[in-house]
Scaffold this motif. Structure first.
Motif, short mmCIF file in Angstrom:
data_model
loop_
_atom_site.label_atom_id
_atom_site.label_comp_id
_atom_site.label_asym_id
_atom_site.label_seq_id
_atom_site.Cartn_x
_atom_site.Cartn_y
_atom_site.Cartn_z
N ASN A 428 0.84 -1.21 0.00
CA ASN A 428 0.00 0.00 0.00
C ASN A 428 0.87 1.25 0.00
N CYS A 429 1.97 1.20 0.74
CA CYS A 429 2.90 2.33 0.79
C CYS A 429 3.46 2.63 -0.60
N SER A 430 3.86 1.57 -1.31
CA SER A 430 4.42 1.76 -2.67
C SER A 430 3.36 2.29 -3.62
N ASP A 431 2.13 1.77 -3.51
CA ASP A 431 1.06 2.21 -4.41
C ASP A 431 0.71 3.67 -4.18
N LEU A 432 0.66 4.08 -2.91
CA LEU A 432 0.24 5.44 -2.60
C LEU A 432 1.34 6.45 -2.94
N ILE A 433 2.58 6.09 -2.69
CA ILE A 433 3.70 7.00 -2.97
C ILE A 433 4.03 7.02 -4.46
N GLY A 434 3.84 5.88 -5.12
CA GLY A 434 4.19 5.80 -6.54
C GLY A 434 5.62 5.34 -6.77
N LYS A 435 6.22 4.78 -5.73
CA LYS A 435 7.59 4.28 -5.85
C LYS A 435 7.82 3.27 -4.74
N GLU A 436 8.55 2.22 -5.06
CA GLU A 436 8.89 1.22 -4.05
C GLU A 436 10.17 1.64 -3.35
N ILE A 437 10.07 1.94 -2.07
CA ILE A 437 11.21 2.40 -1.27
C ILE A 437 11.80 1.20 -0.54
N ASP A 438 13.10 1.15 -0.49
CA ASP A 438 13.80 0.07 0.20
C ASP A 438 13.23 -0.10 1.61
N ARG A 439 12.96 -1.35 1.98
CA ARG A 439 12.31 -1.61 3.26
C ARG A 439 13.15 -1.17 4.45
N ASP A 471 -1.65 13.60 14.64
CA ASP A 471 -2.26 13.50 13.31
C ASP A 471 -1.90 12.20 12.61
N VAL A 472 -1.30 11.23 13.32
CA VAL A 472 -0.93 9.95 12.70
C VAL A 472 -1.74 8.85 13.37
N THR A 473 -2.90 8.56 12.81
CA THR A 473 -3.80 7.58 13.40
C THR A 473 -4.25 6.52 12.40
N ARG A 474 -3.85 6.65 11.13
CA ARG A 474 -4.27 5.71 10.08
C ARG A 474 -3.06 5.30 9.26
N GLU A 475 -3.23 4.25 8.47
CA GLU A 475 -2.13 3.79 7.62
C GLU A 475 -1.69 4.89 6.66
N ALA A 476 -2.65 5.62 6.10
CA ALA A 476 -2.31 6.70 5.15
C ALA A 476 -1.45 7.76 5.82
N ASP A 477 -1.69 8.00 7.11
CA ASP A 477 -0.89 9.00 7.84
C ASP A 477 0.55 8.52 8.00
N VAL A 478 0.72 7.22 8.29
CA VAL A 478 2.08 6.67 8.42
C VAL A 478 2.81 6.74 7.07
N ILE A 479 2.08 6.43 6.00
CA ILE A 479 2.69 6.51 4.66
C ILE A 479 3.11 7.94 4.35
N GLU A 480 2.29 8.89 4.77
CA GLU A 480 2.65 10.30 4.59
C GLU A 480 3.93 10.64 5.35
N GLU A 481 4.07 10.11 6.58
CA GLU A 481 5.29 10.32 7.36
C GLU A 481 6.50 9.76 6.63
N VAL A 482 6.36 8.55 6.11
CA VAL A 482 7.46 7.93 5.35
C VAL A 482 7.80 8.79 4.14
N MET A 483 6.77 9.26 3.46
CA MET A 483 6.97 10.04 2.24
C MET A 483 7.70 11.35 2.50
N ARG A 484 7.29 12.07 3.53
CA ARG A 484 7.89 13.38 3.76
C ARG A 484 9.34 13.26 4.25
N ILE A 485 9.63 12.20 5.02
CA ILE A 485 11.00 12.01 5.48
C ILE A 485 11.88 11.51 4.33
N TYR A 486 11.35 10.59 3.54
CA TYR A 486 12.11 10.09 2.39
C TYR A 486 12.40 11.22 1.41
#
Length: 807
Positions: A428-439, A471-486
């Motif tokens: 889901n993280c890869s689909d939402l971001i549009g890129k597969e990030i190294d685990r 503001d981090v209570t859902r999977e989408a919020d965690v993906i957003e955290e990963v995205m902004r830090i990446y």
């Protein structure tokens, strides 16, 4: 929000420059809006050194001046003329050398130059503290301890600190970053997400060691009236303190972010607030009646004087910290004047709590208070930080005030607030971001943001998100955290675009908005969007207004009952900026309360406003001020495009209009149009005449949905116009004249228009209408017999049914 780079560096060790740090923070969503080099003392005391006064003699030509010889360690003595009354041989002093630029506490900076004063050479200046920005005293020069070595730079002696200030535009959802620790946490996650980094960096908090054993007989009792208002309350009593000035390092830290030093106790609480993000408050223990702290709602009408000296009348529901007799503090917002720490304070109760954000927000709004503490509590703090911050604060107070711990740490935490449990999927993280990030990168980002990985599967993780990440209570919020830090910039833009086509039912409401907006833009109107909130002061009839329970201000305390007043505000804003020729429109809703059944209604309308000149200045002298006829024509054109042309008019009766027309369709209100009254204009400080029209949306929407586009062949045969001057009773309006014409001749009559009205004393109770009639025939050219026949029928009908006479 201001962040000191030096302060940040004590929480996370790294090799980044301030500029590089700012770049990385901006990339992760903590936008650095400005970078500024600052110094704890303006000018950094450059060019100032410690000197020794070797000799001091009276100036031969001036009673108040002295001639001194000063050693600054260069091998040669400087001749300096000094007017300070306390200068004497053998003193260690601060010397400003030639070329030094001084920044006084008051006044403009100035440069030291070699000069002659009353004929005597002066090669520098012996300084008072106000002359170099260290204080306000000007009673004499600064005299230093004899142990200070000659030639020591003043910057070293006074521990002048150079720092870089980062100005961060913090968004409302990032309460977790409202401190130096929060920013350090994001920075650590950014750096550790780099796979090339061989050694991980960590955030570290110093000074949180366990407190010394409690000594003394002082006690404190805490009672929380409503558990939901204060989920955790921690505190400790410290006695035997000496309240005084803060050390230089603490003053420098607070000054770097724009805070003024108050005293060592208050400064420490402010320091910990901005370091860890946890507000604390120190009470004078002797001012707490019964040594009993009570967290409770205020009583209606209860009085309380805050630290700023203002007596406030509390409202029911204000969350208060009280003793057994009186309020001490507005919880999480502002302290009280009577219980604050002063120079006479010897014992304090130090509070560190987790207050409910909604209650703090309501209390702050009730009294119009915005503080550093309320800023954080309103957005959400960390319930796990209360004791950590308390230890940090208490240890510093013990160090700086010489006090002792009198009680064990009190920690009321009846129901532990568990972290947010969130499931996370790598796919889901890869689909939402549009890129597969190294685990491994994803693992590092999650870990160093403080999120705990509780369980791990083939494609997912079970995460425990700490409460400070509100503001981090859902999977989408965690993906957003990963995205902004990446880093958004590290995600490549795809070269292909994919979309899914779909059909939806015809949306007449949206179609009408687009149609009318397009037409009005073609007529030269500009669209405006005003607030749905308004002030009840604009309305004479207030019973139908929808009132806001917790208004942002007194000017926004009701939902708008009319679109007119918001539009007039926009006109006033433009007119006051010399933009006086205006044509605006707005599509919006008005709100009302039915006093009989208590039902709320909302109604969509179109507002048109025009004022000033209709045409821009031109060489052809075309001038026409906005008037009723122009705006009426605009309204009729709009409605005609929607399939409405049979409109009847009557005189408008509305206190917001000086004069105007009420238009109806099938005897139901359609729109009102008129000149805005002087009283309504004054309410909004509009200084020129304004024409307004308000079109009801539903009748137009209904007409559009039923309107079918039909095509007919253009009439090949010419139309004929005939005019009549009718003398009729004053109470007969044009609607009756027009309707009777269409009822009398249905085949050849295509248009009826009124082009002149005359009323005068000579006519008595009569008036004269000049009416034009357009006749046309699609089958053949009209002849005189047909035309005369129609006109005779019309004249007969007017005489018999309206009592009209031909003039």
């Amino acid at each position: 929000m201001k962040i000191s780079y030096n302060w940040l560096s004590t929480l996370i060790k790294n090799d980044l420059s301030a500029e590089a740090c700012a770049t990385r923070l901006t990339a992760c969503g903590l936008e650095v809006e400005g970078i500024e080099e600052i110094e704890s003392v303006p000018g950094g005391l450059r060019g100032l050194v410690v000197g020794s006064v070797e000799s001091c003699e009276k100036h031969p030509d001036a009673d108040r001046l002295n001639l001194t010889k000063v050693n600054i360690g260069t091998g040669e003595l400087l001749s300096i003329v000094c007017g300070a009354p306390n200068v004497a041989a053998g003193q260690k002093v601060i010397v400003a050398t030639i070329g030094a630029k001084l920044y006084p506490t008051e006044g403009e900076p100035f440069e030291i130059k070699k000069s002659k004063i009353r004929g005597a050479l002066s090669e520098g200046m012996l300084c008072a503290e106000d002359e170099i920005g260290l204080g306000k005293s000007h009673t004499g020069i600064m005299v230093l301890p004899e142990t200070i070595a000659v030639g020591t730079p003043a910057a070293d002696y006074f521990q002048v600190e150079t720092d870089t200030l980062l100005e961060i535009g913090l968004t409302p959802n990032r309460s977790d970053a409202a401190s130096h620790l929060g920013v350090a946490r994001d920075l650590a996650a950014i750096l550790n997400s780099d796979p090339a980094l061989t050694q991980k960096v960590h955030t570290q908090i110093t000074g949180i060691d366990a407190l010394p054993p409690a000594l003394g007989d002082k006690k404190i009792k805490v009672t929380i009236a409503q558990a939901e208002t204060c989920r955790r309350y921690s505190g400790v009593v410290i006695s035997g303190i000496q309240v005084g000035a803060s050390p230089s390092w603490l003053k420098n830290r607070l000054q770097s972010i724009g805070l003024r030093s108050i005293n060592n106790v208050v400064d420490v609480t402010n320091f910990v607030l901005h370091e860890l993000g946890q507000p604390l408050h120190a009470f004078d223990l002797d001012q707490i009646e019964g040594h009993h702290i009570m967290v409770r709602p205020a009583k209606l009408g209860e009085k309380f004087t805050t630290l700023d000296g203002i007596q406030r009348e509390l409202k029911a529901g204000d969350l208060m910290i009280c003793d057994e007799q009186k309020p001490l503090c507005i919880a999480g917002v502002f302290g009280g004047a009577e219980s604050g720490v002063t120079e006479k304070t010897t014992s304090i109760f130090l509070e560190s709590a987790y207050f409910d954000s909604a209650h703090v927000r309501r209390s702050a709004k009730n009294h119009g208070l915005k503080t550093d503490a309320s800023f954080r509590f309103e957005r959400g703090t960390d319930p796990e930080m209360t004791v950590t911050a308390l230890l940090r604060c208490a240890n510093l107070i013990l160090e700086l005030t010489g006090g002792k711990v009198s009680t064990e740490i009190l920690d009321l935490y009846p129901e532990k607030l568990e972290p947010y449990r969130v499931g996370f999927s790598f796919s889901n993280c890869s689909d939402l971001i549009g890129k597969e990030i190294d685990r491994q990168i994803v693992f590092n980002i999650i870990k160093y943001l403080g999120i705990v990985i509780e369980n791990e599967g083939n494609d997912g993780l079970l995460l425990a998100v700490p409460r400070y990440k509100t503001d981090v209570t859902r999977e989408a919020d965690v993906i957003e955290e990963v995205m902004r830090i990446y880093g958004y910039n590290n995600v490549e833009v795809s070269k292909t675009i994919s979309y899914t086509s779909f059909t939806s039912p015809r949306n007449f409401d949206q179609e009408l908005e687009e149609k009318l907006s397009s037409l009005l833009e073609g007529f030269g109107f500009y669209e405006m969007m005003n607030l749905s909130l308004s002030s009840e002061a604009y309305y004479e009839e207030k019973s139908a207004l929808v009132k806001v329970l917790s208004p942002l201000s007194a000017d926004l305390n009701v939902m708008r009952g009319e679109l007119l007043f918001g539009g007039l505000q926009t006109l006033a804003h433009n007119i006051n900026r010399r933009n006086a020729d205006l044509k605006f429109f707005e599509i919006g809703r008005r709100y009302a309360l039915n006093a009989e059944d208590g039902a709320y209604t909302e109604e969509k309308q179109l507002l048109l406003l025009c004022t000033g000149e209709l045409y821009p200045q031109n060489a052809y002298q075309l001038q026409r001020p906005a008037d009723l006829h122009y705006l009426k024509g605009v309204c009729e054109n709009l409605l005609r495009k929607c399939g409405i042309d049979q409109i009847s008019y009557e005189e408008l009766r509305d206190t917001n209009y000086a004069y105007g027309l009420q238009a109806s369709l099938n005897k139901k209100p359609l729109f009102k149009i008129g000149a805005v009254s002087t009283e309504a204009l004054k309410k909004l400080d509009v200084s020129q005449a304004v024409m307004a029209a308000v079109i009801d949306w539903q009748p137009v929407l209904k007409a559009l949905s039923k309107n079918k586009t039909q095509f007919t062949e253009l009439n090949k045969y010419p139309s004929v116009r005939r005019d009549l001057a009718l003398l009729i009773d004053r109470q007969v309006d044009f609607n009756a004249v027009r309707d009777l014409a269409y009822a009398t001749e249905r085949k050849l009559l295509s248009e009826v228009n009124l082009f002149d009205i005359y009323e005068g004393e000579k006519l008595g109770n009569k008036k004269s209408y000049a009416v034009s009639f357009i006749l046309s025939n699609k089958e053949a050219t009209l002849n005189d017999k047909q035309i005369d026949g129609v006109m005779e029928k019309l004249i007969t009908a007017y005489k018999e049914k309206l009592g009209a006479e031909l003039r």
